[in-house]
Design an enzyme around this catalytic site. Structure first.
Site, mmCIF file in Angstrom:
data_model
loop_
_atom_site.group_PDB
_atom_site.id
_atom_site.type_symbol
_atom_site.label_atom_id
_atom_site.label_comp_id
_atom_site.label_asym_id
_atom_site.label_seq_id
_atom_site.Cartn_x
_atom_site.Cartn_y
_atom_site.Cartn_z
ATOM 1 N N CYS A 7 -45.754 33.558 -108.623
ATOM 2 C CA CYS A 7 -45.712 34.026 -107.243
ATOM 3 C C CYS A 7 -45.607 35.546 -107.209
ATOM 4 O O CYS A 7 -45.332 36.184 -108.214
ATOM 5 C CB CYS A 7 -44.494 33.441 -106.533
ATOM 6 N N GLY A 33 -50.635 34.921 -105.744
ATOM 7 C CA GLY A 33 -50.442 33.665 -105.032
ATOM 8 C C GLY A 33 -51.261 33.636 -103.767
ATOM 9 O O GLY A 33 -51.168 34.554 -102.948
ATOM 10 N N ASN A 116 -39.770 33.948 -107.860
ATOM 11 C CA ASN A 116 -40.914 33.817 -108.768
ATOM 12 C C ASN A 116 -40.383 33.330 -110.107
ATOM 13 O O ASN A 116 -39.637 34.038 -110.765
ATOM 14 C CB ASN A 116 -41.598 35.185 -108.924
ATOM 15 N N GLY A 117 -40.777 32.122 -110.507
ATOM 16 C CA GLY A 117 -40.328 31.600 -111.798
ATOM 17 C C GLY A 117 -40.073 30.113 -111.741
ATOM 18 O O GLY A 117 -40.477 29.441 -110.790
ATOM 19 N N CYS A 265 -42.931 37.984 -120.369
ATOM 20 C CA CYS A 265 -44.165 37.203 -120.509
ATOM 21 C C CYS A 265 -45.329 38.120 -120.884
ATOM 22 O O CYS A 265 -45.738 38.976 -120.106
ATOM 23 C CB CYS A 265 -44.462 36.501 -119.187
ATOM 24 N N CYS A 481 -46.976 30.500 -125.317
ATOM 25 C CA CYS A 481 -48.224 29.776 -125.029
ATOM 26 C C CYS A 481 -49.234 29.935 -126.162
ATOM 27 O O CYS A 481 -50.159 29.129 -126.295
ATOM 28 C CB CYS A 481 -48.810 30.215 -123.689
#
Ligand code: AMP
Length: 503
Positions: A7, A33, A116-117, A265, A481
């Protein structure tokens, strides 16, 4: 998957037209978003004799949700506000009640929140609340934070919030609005970005305003200056008095205890953030170019054979544009001649598409989004660069389109390693078995499947090296990831096992 991931959040305090600034901030963060958007402000209601928080939120893009001037002139009044853009993820309930910001009123006043998360202990918290008979208005994890605040026994509202944040786990960048404060929070690992900005100077009447945003492109939109990042684990309490003096060093700041190190991230640098933003203290453009250069060092364009023209290097727009510039420049510098060209054109107006039965949904999605410039491609070796391959859908169809346009050969380069793991910290990826890299044993097999002449990904080490070279802060990144190294433990259901502690 929770409904709070991916977001854009924004908040401001001390600006006479807080709603309008929030609107422009959210517009700049639209890429984070597109499902829904909302703004809440704080103002004093003379008739009621107390502060109130008017709110407007709905499904749709910022420009559509806030298309009525009266909202800014008559409804969303006040000098402080927060906003939220929510990302659309498939399979989620389209419940209107989940649209943020969330707003509650209790004995301590009004409280609004944008998140956001992903909270990873949401299930346990929800269970314990349900056992005590708490009624939920939404299915969103973020509502839990509001319940925790409301049930805190601390005196000050700010302390109730600090108390509540000590009980949540996972990835959370938050902005909260109380009747007196704007509060900005980053979880102890710092998974998602959040920055502090300043608008105006101490010489102007009322002094400067302070704002917080997921990315600094939101500050540029309203002519605010970047001050600093909210630190991983920091709860920053922005108050009117210090804001008016321009004394951001004097804002109260509480540091949550960090158990797992800083794990920002890395995919924000690879794909998600805008290149004109500064995140984690460095410009995304700079980092992304270095990522492209590193890929050129590892996997340059193919050698041309006798009589063949030099390859053209084309980005998959827009997310791969910047890295591809770095890639093409470094190739030329290292004696691998190539031309940077815009061989794929993106249509930005892609919403829901209605296709005939029998047409391939995913193919039509890619075709609605991209077209080729045939004149550039015909007869040339083409090196197409994308920031990531997730399911492989985009890559597969683009390769077919490039071949149909007469490319002499098609080579694929990816500015990140193969995506192999789900994200439990807020990035939206499909199930592990849907990821292309999990369906094959080698890059060679993926090359065959995609039907390209060559395929190369950036290495794990190369990605980290490039990011650290461009961003000297070297604070630590989450690469789960790509590597499967989950920095905060997750159990089989993707829930963290251990809680954060307080210092
Ligand atoms: P796919 O077609 O599934 O392989 O997805 C890869 C494409 O989607 C790339 O062009 C990326 O720019 C973009 N992409 C990467 N990660 C995401 C994500 N988490 N959500 C949406 N799009 C993404």
């Amino acid at each position: 998957m929770s409904v709070n991931d991916k977001c854009g959040i924004f908040g401001i305090l001390g600006a006479p037209e807080a709603a309008r600034h929030t609107y422009f901030g959210l517009h700049a963060l639209q890429h984070r978003g597109q499902e829904s958007s909302g703004i809440v402000t704080s103002t004093y209601d003379e008739a009621k004799g107390r502060p109130v928080m008017p709110i407007h939120k709905d499904f749709g893009l910022v420009l559509d949700v806030f298309d009525d001037e009266e909202l800014f002139e008559k409804t969303l009044l006040g000098d402080s506000g927060i906003g939220h853009n929510r990302y659309s993820t498939t399979g989620e309930s389209k419940s209107r009640t989940n649209v943020q910001p969330f707003l509650v009123h209790d004995r301590k006043g009004n409280l609004a929140l944008s998140h956001n998360g992903n909270l990873s202990n949401a299930r346990e918290l929800r269970k314990s609340f349900s056992e005590r008979g708490t009624l939920f208005q939404t299915t969103s994890d973020s509502e839990l934070i509001l319940h925790l605040v409301a049930q805190s026994r601390r005196e000050r509202r700010v302390d109730q919030i600090i108390d509540a944040l000590g009980q949540i786990e996972g990835a959370f960048s938050l902005v909260l609005l109380t009747d007196d404060h704007l509060i900005a929070v980053r979880d102890p690992s710092g998974f998602r970005p959040l920055a502090l900005g300043r608008l105006g100077s101490i010489d102007q009447p009322g002094g400067p305003a302070y704002c917080v945003a997921s990315e600094t492109c939101a500050f540029d939109m309203i002519d605010a200056d970047y001050v600093r990042d909210i630190r991983p684990g920091e709860i920053l309490i922005i108050d009117r008095e210090n804001a008016a003096r321009g004394a951001h060093e004097d804002f109260e700041s509480v540091q949550m205890r960090r158990r797992y190190g800083v794990n920002q991230c890395i995919f924000e640098y690879v794909y998600f953030s805008r290149p004109d933003s500064k995140i984690y203290g460095e410009m995304v453009d700079k980092v992304r170019r270095e990522i492209g250069r590193q890929l050129a060092r590892e996997s340059p364009v193919p050698e041309v054979e006798g009589g063949e023209k030099e390859p053209i290097v084309i980005p998959v727009p827009d997310s791969a544009n910047t890295a591809t510039l770095g890639y093409a420049n470094e190739n030329n510098k290292r004696g691998h001649p190539c031309y940077f060209e815009l061989g794929l054109i993106r249509n930005h107006y892609v919403g829901r598409t209605f296709i005939s039965p029998g047409q391939d949904q995913r193919e039509m999605k890619v075709r609605c989004k991209f077209n080729t410039v045939e004149g550039l491609l015909r007869g040339r070796p083409v090196v197409v660069v994308d920031d990531s391959i997730v399911r492989g859908t985009t890559a597969g169809y683009l390769v077919d389109m490039l071949r149909d346009s007469g490319a002499a050969s098609v080579h694929f380069r990816v500015t990140s390693p193969p995506v192999t793991g789900p994200c439990y910290y807020g990035m939206d990826f499909p199930d592990p078995d849907e990821l292309l890299a999990n369906q094959f044993d080698s890059v060679e097999e993926m090359r065959d499947f995609l039907g390209v002449d060559s395929l190369a990904y950036l290495s794990d080490e190369g990605l980290l090296e490039a990011v650290n070279k461009a961003n000297h802060e070297q604070l630590g990144y989450c690469t789960a990831c790509f590597t499967g190294d989950y920095p905060v433990p997750v159990d089989a259901d993707g829930q963290e096992k251990e809680a954060f502690e307080w210092r």
